[in-house]
Every structure is written in structure tokens, then in C-alpha cells.
Design a protein around this motif. Structure first.
Motif, PDB file in Angstrom:
ATOM      1  N   ARG A 202       0.948  -1.230   0.075  1.00  0.00           N
ATOM      2  CA  ARG A 202      -0.162   0.079  -0.147  1.00  0.00           C
ATOM      3  C   ARG A 202       0.931   1.124   0.034  1.00  0.00           C
ATOM      4  O   ARG A 202       0.394   2.346  -0.314  1.00  0.00           O
ATOM      5  CB  ARG A 202      -0.760  -0.007   1.117  1.00  0.00           C
ATOM      6  CG  ARG A 202      -0.364   0.295   2.563  1.00  0.00           C
ATOM      7  CD  ARG A 202      -1.691  -0.106   3.579  1.00  0.00           C
ATOM      8  NE  ARG A 202      -0.808   0.380   5.011  1.00  0.00           N
ATOM      9  CZ  ARG A 202      -0.974   1.447   5.440  1.00  0.00           C
ATOM     10  NH1 ARG A 202      -1.739   2.628   4.989  1.00  0.00           N
ATOM     11  NH2 ARG A 202      -0.460   1.690   7.012  1.00  0.00           N
ATOM     12  N   GLY A 204       3.225   1.683  -2.172  1.00  0.00           N
ATOM     13  CA  GLY A 204       3.195   2.249  -3.387  1.00  0.00           C
ATOM     14  C   GLY A 204       4.446   2.206  -4.208  1.00  0.00           C
ATOM     15  O   GLY A 204       4.467   2.650  -5.072  1.00  0.00           O
ATOM     16  N   VAL A 207       4.600   0.836  -7.773  1.00  0.00           N
ATOM     17  CA  VAL A 207       3.840   1.913  -8.810  1.00  0.00           C
ATOM     18  C   VAL A 207       4.926   2.899  -9.189  1.00  0.00           C
ATOM     19  O   VAL A 207       5.128   3.082 -10.463  1.00  0.00           O
ATOM     20  CB  VAL A 207       2.709   2.590  -8.238  1.00  0.00           C
ATOM     21  CG1 VAL A 207       2.141   3.433  -9.125  1.00  0.00           C
ATOM     22  CG2 VAL A 207       1.669   1.640  -7.699  1.00  0.00           C
ATOM     23  N   PRO A 271       3.571   7.595  -3.680  1.00  0.00           N
ATOM     24  CA  PRO A 271       2.201   6.781  -4.889  1.00  0.00           C
ATOM     25  C   PRO A 271       1.364   5.796  -3.829  1.00  0.00           C
ATOM     26  O   PRO A 271       0.908   4.717  -4.613  1.00  0.00           O
ATOM     27  CB  PRO A 271       3.440   6.100  -5.712  1.00  0.00           C
ATOM     28  CG  PRO A 271       4.563   5.922  -4.519  1.00  0.00           C
ATOM     29  CD  PRO A 271       4.531   6.755  -3.472  1.00  0.00           C
ATOM     30  N   GLN A 272       1.097   6.257  -2.809  1.00  0.00           N
ATOM     31  CA  GLN A 272       0.587   5.022  -1.980  1.00  0.00           C
ATOM     32  C   GLN A 272      -1.002   4.760  -2.702  1.00  0.00           C
ATOM     33  O   GLN A 272      -1.501   5.386  -3.256  1.00  0.00           O
ATOM     34  CB  GLN A 272       0.180   5.738  -0.360  1.00  0.00           C
ATOM     35  CG  GLN A 272       1.400   5.686   0.328  1.00  0.00           C
ATOM     36  CD  GLN A 272       2.149   6.572   0.424  1.00  0.00           C
ATOM     37  OE1 GLN A 272       2.491   7.265  -0.751  1.00  0.00           O
ATOM     38  NE2 GLN A 272       3.091   7.033   1.466  1.00  0.00           N
ATOM     39  N   THR A 273      -1.236   3.625  -2.325  1.00  0.00           N
ATOM     40  CA  THR A 273      -2.519   2.979  -3.005  1.00  0.00           C
ATOM     41  C   THR A 273      -3.709   2.939  -1.974  1.00  0.00           C
ATOM     42  O   THR A 273      -4.914   2.303  -2.536  1.00  0.00           O
ATOM     43  CB  THR A 273      -2.234   1.381  -3.629  1.00  0.00           C
ATOM     44  OG1 THR A 273      -1.880   0.718  -2.518  1.00  0.00           O
ATOM     45  CG2 THR A 273      -1.062   1.517  -4.375  1.00  0.00           C
ATOM     46  N   GLY A 274      -3.610   3.097  -0.866  1.00  0.00           N
ATOM     47  CA  GLY A 274      -4.773   3.175   0.122  1.00  0.00           C
ATOM     48  C   GLY A 274      -4.312   2.936   1.604  1.00  0.00           C
ATOM     49  O   GLY A 274      -3.255   2.859   1.890  1.00  0.00           O
ATOM     50  N   SER A 295      -0.635  10.344  -5.217  1.00  0.00           N
ATOM     51  CA  SER A 295      -1.789   9.615  -5.686  1.00  0.00           C
ATOM     52  C   SER A 295      -3.153  10.271  -5.049  1.00  0.00           C
ATOM     53  O   SER A 295      -3.068  10.802  -4.023  1.00  0.00           O
ATOM     54  CB  SER A 295      -1.673   8.109  -5.294  1.00  0.00           C
ATOM     55  OG  SER A 295      -1.571   8.031  -3.865  1.00  0.00           O
ATOM     56  N   VAL A 315      -4.686   6.866  -8.650  1.00  0.00           N
ATOM     57  CA  VAL A 315      -4.042   5.800  -7.686  1.00  0.00           C
ATOM     58  C   VAL A 315      -3.779   4.535  -8.505  1.00  0.00           C
ATOM     59  O   VAL A 315      -4.574   4.303  -9.417  1.00  0.00           O
ATOM     60  CB  VAL A 315      -5.175   5.439  -6.662  1.00  0.00           C
ATOM     61  CG1 VAL A 315      -4.552   4.438  -5.737  1.00  0.00           C
ATOM     62  CG2 VAL A 315      -5.401   6.497  -5.753  1.00  0.00           C
ATOM     63  N   GLY A 316      -2.385   4.225  -8.422  1.00  0.00           N
ATOM     64  CA  GLY A 316      -1.789   2.904  -9.011  1.00  0.00           C
ATOM     65  C   GLY A 316      -1.772   3.167 -10.347  1.00  0.00           C
ATOM     66  O   GLY A 316      -1.074   2.099 -11.202  1.00  0.00           O
ATOM     67  N   ASP A 317      -1.915   4.280 -11.167  1.00  0.00           N
ATOM     68  CA  ASP A 317      -1.474   4.732 -12.537  1.00  0.00           C
ATOM     69  C   ASP A 317      -0.185   4.933 -12.650  1.00  0.00           C
ATOM     70  O   ASP A 317       0.274   6.037 -12.741  1.00  0.00           O
ATOM     71  CB  ASP A 317      -2.589   5.633 -13.042  1.00  0.00           C
ATOM     72  CG  ASP A 317      -2.448   5.705 -14.506  1.00  0.00           C
ATOM     73  OD1 ASP A 317      -1.718   5.351 -15.092  1.00  0.00           O
ATOM     74  OD2 ASP A 317      -3.673   6.137 -14.971  1.00  0.00           O
TER      75      ASP A 317
END
Length: 376
Positions: A202, A204, A207, A271-274, A295, A315-317
Motif C-alpha cells: 500500500r 506504492g 507503482v 504513490p500510496q494505494t490506500g 496519488s 491511484v496505482g496508475d
């Protein structure tokens, strides 16, 4: 004022809650208050003088991470003794619903209790299932604080209550005074940086590493600084061989080194995803003068005020991250604008302001039943 602060997580592992507890304790002591912090730790673990160890911590998966918690008969006995001996005017419990010292303290105490909630998990089945069990204990809390609107929404949805939002704090001047290291600067093509646990999805890093080759191809002199614990060889192995030398893994960094890394950065990438409830690392980077690319999580969007204080990407892109990073690296005027706007905005998070807000809550609850006593 005699203040007892409970930290559910081991202080020997860096984290937002641990840093918040440590800094708050030091600020309150500097202001003349008597402060004791109860935290998971072995008796022989070096801790500050104001910390009371409450037993060994064990790693437990939690919210996409691994939390080091303390629970059980030994910890419960130490919690009760600490509360009894402390005779606190206010007991401040962080993450009161966490099955560690926090929940043990909430069960064991009565009187003026302040609870601070840091977690943002809007769709947590565990919290929903546990809410009926936790509510009677949570009703003992005199005042609730959430560190952000996402944390507040999580609390209201799962556990109820009407918390006040008081953000995490930091010592702004310590970051503002940091100077870049020449060895970390990349020259004309720019320096990116990242801070977080390498093997925690998470956060990131994967990413960012997927995005980096595209950035490097456009700007072959670019540099990426990666700070945090984890398997460096595994992370480096995900990069194409031709751009691996452009990435420097710094390992664990202390607070001064962290500030210097931010000051050395043309762009700090988050770049954290959540699972982020606030984003103190963004504020730290902004205070040190690093333009932020983050993100588009709710918590991060609030910190950068929808894009006014930093740039956002989906997010995540990874391709979107690469595009935004290249745009920022190529626009010195925009980076200067972001630095200037952010350095003014972060004053809101300085401990000189945040501590006063927390003290106002303490004073309000202390006017109720005197002291915090051990429950029978």
C-alpha cells in the motif's frame, strides 16, 4: 497538568501514530506539563525517560500493514498499575479500538479520557463486526479527536460519535531548516524521492518503480532516492538493468536525514494505494521545500488542497505518475510556485498550533469528574 498518553504500537518501529505520540509528549513536557507515555516495549529496550514499557510487542497484520501490538495478562497488569500510579488529570488514548494497550487502557480506566483516531478504513468489515462489542468501552471516552476528515468519517461510520478534527503535527522549522546534500542532487534532470516501507504494497513503491523507466528515458540524468526498510535487492530487481544505477536506496533514515532528503528533492512522490488517513509525510516534504506529487487518495487530496499545493495522479496508475513527474521536472516555475504556497500552508500543522488545540480538549474534559482512576 498530569497527562497519560497510550500508544498502541511499538515505538521501535517508525510510524505516524508513534511519531505523533512522541512529538506530542515532548511538546507538552516543554510546555511544563507532566507526561507519561505507555507503549509496547521490552524492559531492556532503550526508550525516552517519559516512556513506560508495557511488555513485548508482537507483529499483527492490520490495515494493509504489520502493526506491533501488546496484549495479554502481563500488559493488562502493567496498564492498570500505570493508570493507578499516574493519577492523571487526563488520559489520552491513541487508536482506542486497537486490540493493544489502547483497548486495555480503555477497559481499565474511568474519568477524563480523550481518544484520538488515526485510521481511515471506510469499508472495514472487521470494524463493522466489532462495533457492537466496542461501543460500551468507547462510550467512556469524554472527547474524540480524528486526525483527518477520512479518519473522522471512518469513526462516525463504524463506531459513532462526533469527533473534532485536529491534524497530526510536526516541527515545521526542523524541516524548513534542512539543506540539500550535494551527493543526492542530480543536476539538470532532477531528483525524485520516496519514503516508505519497501515491501508494504500500500506504500506504492512498486507503482513508482514501474513509472521510473519512462521518466529515466526522457531524462537520463534523473535520480531517484528511496528511503525505508525492506528488501532492497527485490525492489532493485524490478527495475530494468539500464536504469538501476539511477536509483539510490538509502535504507532507514533518521529525522535529520529525512529532512535533508526532502530538501534535496525536486519532486517528492507519494504513490500510496490506500489505507492513508492523513499523509504527514506530504506535510514534512512540503515543509522542507519539496514539491509533492501524490496519488489521488482522499487524505492526500485534502493535504494538497485539491492540487493547489501539490500535483495528483490516479491511484496505482504508473503511466500517469510518469507523465506528471516529467511535467513537474520540466517546469521550474511551477515547482517554485508549489514550494511557496506549501511552505505557507504547512504552518497550520506546526506543533505550536496543534498542541494548543489538543490542550483545549484536555482542559474541557478535565472540568468533568476529577482524575482518571482504575476501574474496579
Amino acid at each position: 497538568m498530569r497527562v497519560g498518553i497510550v500508544c498502541p504500537y511499538s515505538l521501535d518501529v517508525p510510524g505516524g501514530v508513534q511519531n505523533h505520540v512522541r512529538d506530542l509528549a515532548e511538546v507538552l513536557i516543554e510546555m511544563g506539563h507532566q507526561v507519561s507515555v505507555l507503549a509496547p516495549a521490552d524492559d531492556d529496550t532503550p526508550v525516552p525517560a517519559y516512556v513506560v514499557p508495557a511488555g513485548r510487542a508482537v507483529p499483527v497484520p492490520y490495515n494493509g500493514s504489520v502493526a506491533r501490538l501488546a496484549f495479554g495478562p502481563l500488559s493488562a497488569a502493567r496498564v492498570r498499575r500505570w493508570i493507578r500510579d499516574g493519577e492523571f488529570d487526563v488520559l489520552h488514548i491513541h487508536e482506542p479500538a486497537t486490540p493493544s494497550l489502547s483497548l486495555l487502557a480503555l477497559w481499565a480506566a474511568t474519568g477524563p479520557i480523550v481518544g484520538t483516531f488515526h485510521t481511515a478504513m471506510p469499508r472495514s468489515r472487521v470494524m463493522s463486526a466489532a462495533s457492537s462489542i466496542l461501543r460500551p468501552a468507547l462510550e467512556k471516552i469524554s472527547a474524540r479527536i480524528a486526525v483527518s476528515e477520512p479518519a473522522r468519517a471512518t469513526l462516525v461510520q463504524h463506531l459513532g460519535g462526533e469527533p473534532v478534527v485536529i491534524p497530526n503535527g510536526l516541527f515545521v522549522e526542523r524541516f524548513a531548516a534542512a539543506r540539500p546534500r550535494a551527493s543526492w542532487r542530480a543536476g539538470g534532470d532532477g531528483t525524485l524521492s520516496f519514503l516508505g516501507r519497501l515491501d508494504e504494497p500500500r506504500k506504492g513503491l512498486a507503482v513508482l518503480l514501474r513509472a521510473f523507466p519512462a521518466i529515466w528515458r526522457e531524462r537520463p540524468g534523473v535520480r531517484l532516492l528511496v528511503a525505508g526498510r525492506g528488501d532492497v535487492d527485490e525492489a532493485r530487481g524490478t527495475l530494468p538493468p539500464e536504469c538501476r544505477d539511477a536509483v539510490t536506496f538509502l535504507g532507514m533514515v533518521d529525522d535529520p536525514e529525512k529532512a535533508e532528503m526532502f530538501a534535496s528533492s525536486d519532486v517528492y512522490v507519494a504513490p500510496q494505494t490506500g489505507g492513508e488517513s492523513f499523509g504527514i509525510v506530504l506535510v514534512e516534504a512540503m515543509a522542507a521545500g519539496a514539491p509533492v506529487l501524490a496519488s489521488d487518495l482522499d487524505a492526500f487530496r485534502m493535504v494538497v488542497e485539491g492540487g493547489d499545493l501539490g500535483r495528483l495522479f490516479d491511484v496505482g496508475d504508473a503511466p500517469a505518475l510518469a507523465r506528471e513527474a516529467l511535467t513537474l521536472l520540466g517546469d521550474a516555475a511551477e515547482r517554485d510556485r508549489l514550494r511557496a504556497a506549501a511552505r505557507l500552508a504547512v504552518r497550520r500543522y506546526d506543533w505550536s498550533s496543534v498542541a494548543k488545540e489538543i490542550l483545549a480538549v484536555y482542559e474541557m474534559v478535565a472540568e468533568g469528574p476529577a482524575g482518571v482512576s482504575e476501574a474496579r
